[in-house]
Design a protein around this motif. Structure first.
Motif, PDB file in Angstrom:
ATOM      1  N   VAL A  66       0.875  -1.165   0.000  1.00 54.12           N
ATOM      2  CA  VAL A  66       0.000   0.000   0.000  1.00 54.12           C
ATOM      3  C   VAL A  66       0.915   1.218   0.000  1.00 54.12           C
ATOM      4  O   VAL A  66       1.821   1.325   0.835  1.00 54.12           O
ATOM      5  N   THR A  67       0.683   2.107  -0.968  1.00 50.82           N
ATOM      6  CA  THR A  67       1.476   3.333  -1.076  1.00 50.82           C
ATOM      7  C   THR A  67       0.545   4.532  -1.205  1.00 50.82           C
ATOM      8  O   THR A  67      -0.618   4.390  -1.584  1.00 50.82           O
TER       9      THR A  67
ATOM     10  N   GLN B 294      -6.740  -3.950   4.642  1.00 49.52           N
ATOM     11  CA  GLN B 294      -6.149  -2.614   4.633  1.00 49.52           C
ATOM     12  C   GLN B 294      -7.123  -1.597   4.044  1.00 49.52           C
ATOM     13  O   GLN B 294      -7.226  -0.471   4.536  1.00 49.52           O
ATOM     14  N   ALA B 295      -7.829  -1.980   3.001  1.00 51.43           N
ATOM     15  CA  ALA B 295      -8.812  -1.079   2.398  1.00 51.43           C
ATOM     16  C   ALA B 295      -9.869  -0.686   3.425  1.00 51.43           C
ATOM     17  O   ALA B 295     -10.215   0.500   3.562  1.00 51.43           O
ATOM     18  N   LEU B 296     -10.382  -1.654   4.155  1.00 54.66           N
ATOM     19  CA  LEU B 296     -11.423  -1.368   5.156  1.00 54.66           C
ATOM     20  C   LEU B 296     -10.867  -0.567   6.328  1.00 54.66           C
ATOM     21  O   LEU B 296     -11.527   0.340   6.837  1.00 54.66           O
TER      22      LEU B 296
ATOM     23  N   VAL C 173      -1.255  -1.242   7.842  1.00 51.68           N
ATOM     24  CA  VAL C 173      -0.704   0.048   7.452  1.00 51.68           C
ATOM     25  C   VAL C 173      -1.218   1.128   8.397  1.00 51.68           C
ATOM     26  O   VAL C 173      -2.282   0.973   9.001  1.00 51.68           O
ATOM     27  N   PRO C 174      -0.477   2.235   8.540  1.00 50.92           N
ATOM     28  CA  PRO C 174      -0.961   3.323   9.387  1.00 50.92           C
ATOM     29  C   PRO C 174      -2.157   4.022   8.746  1.00 50.92           C
ATOM     30  O   PRO C 174      -2.367   3.916   7.532  1.00 50.92           O
ATOM     31  N   GLN C 175      -2.897   4.726   9.549  1.00 47.37           N
ATOM     32  CA  GLN C 175      -4.075   5.434   9.057  1.00 47.37           C
ATOM     33  C   GLN C 175      -3.682   6.667   8.256  1.00 47.37           C
ATOM     34  O   GLN C 175      -2.621   7.238   8.471  1.00 47.37           O
ATOM     35  N   ILE C 176      -4.562   7.053   7.350  1.00 47.13           N
ATOM     36  CA  ILE C 176      -4.414   8.253   6.533  1.00 47.13           C
ATOM     37  C   ILE C 176      -5.626   9.124   6.812  1.00 47.13           C
ATOM     38  O   ILE C 176      -6.745   8.620   6.943  1.00 47.13           O
ATOM     39  N   ILE C 177      -5.420  10.413   6.847  1.00 46.91           N
ATOM     40  CA  ILE C 177      -6.543  11.327   7.007  1.00 46.91           C
ATOM     41  C   ILE C 177      -6.989  11.751   5.617  1.00 46.91           C
ATOM     42  O   ILE C 177      -6.228  12.377   4.875  1.00 46.91           O
ATOM     43  N   PHE C 178      -8.194  11.356   5.250  1.00 46.56           N
ATOM     44  CA  PHE C 178      -8.777  11.768   3.980  1.00 46.56           C
ATOM     45  C   PHE C 178      -9.560  13.053   4.197  1.00 46.56           C
ATOM     46  O   PHE C 178     -10.162  13.253   5.253  1.00 46.56           O
TER      47      PHE C 178
END
Length: 138
Positions: free
Chosen positions: A10-11, A40-42, A64-69
């Protein structure tokens, strides 16, 4: 111990072209690749202010670490892909035939692209080449 035959990654890339490796895994079969990518998607889609599930216990796989959308487009795209049996069947079929399984979602507010990729590892193409090719900005 047998060689691992599949990898997943995941990138995230920004509009300016900066790339960030969020995580990856090497596993012996395509079903585990898909299982990890769906998880990871969920996690990415649901990780905003919610309680996240505990770390994955199988194969010592790290999440993977969380991303802020900044909008709902990317999380909805991730959720839709993870829950669509037809798209999951297409991904398994791609991996089975030696092709990569890819999903890229975009957060248009900030130009963020998140790519989930899985592919078979074969002797005909080095792993590093596959990672650069599959995870480069669109």
């Amino acid at each position: 111990m047998r060689d691992l035959d599949y990898v997943a990654a995941v990138t995230a890339t920004t509009g300016g072209g900066g790339a960030l490796w969020l995580g990856g895994i090497a596993v012996p079969n395509r079903r585990l690749v898909l299982r990890w990518l769906r998880r990871q998607a969920l996690r990415l889609a649901d990780g905003h202010g919610r309680d996240l599930p505990p770390a994955s216990p199988w194969l010592r796989a790290r999440d993977v670490p969380q991303i802020i959308f900044h909008g709902s487009d990317a999380p909805e795209g991730l959720r839709a892909w993870a829950g669509d049996e037809g798209r999951q069947a297409e991904a398994i079929g791609a991996l089975e035939s030696g092709r990569p399984a890819l999903l890229t979602v975009v957060d248009p507010a900030v130009g963020l692209h998140v790519t989930l990729a899985g592919w078979p590892v074969g002797p005909d193409r080095p792993l590093a080449t596959r990672v650069r090719h599959l995870c480069s900005p669109p």
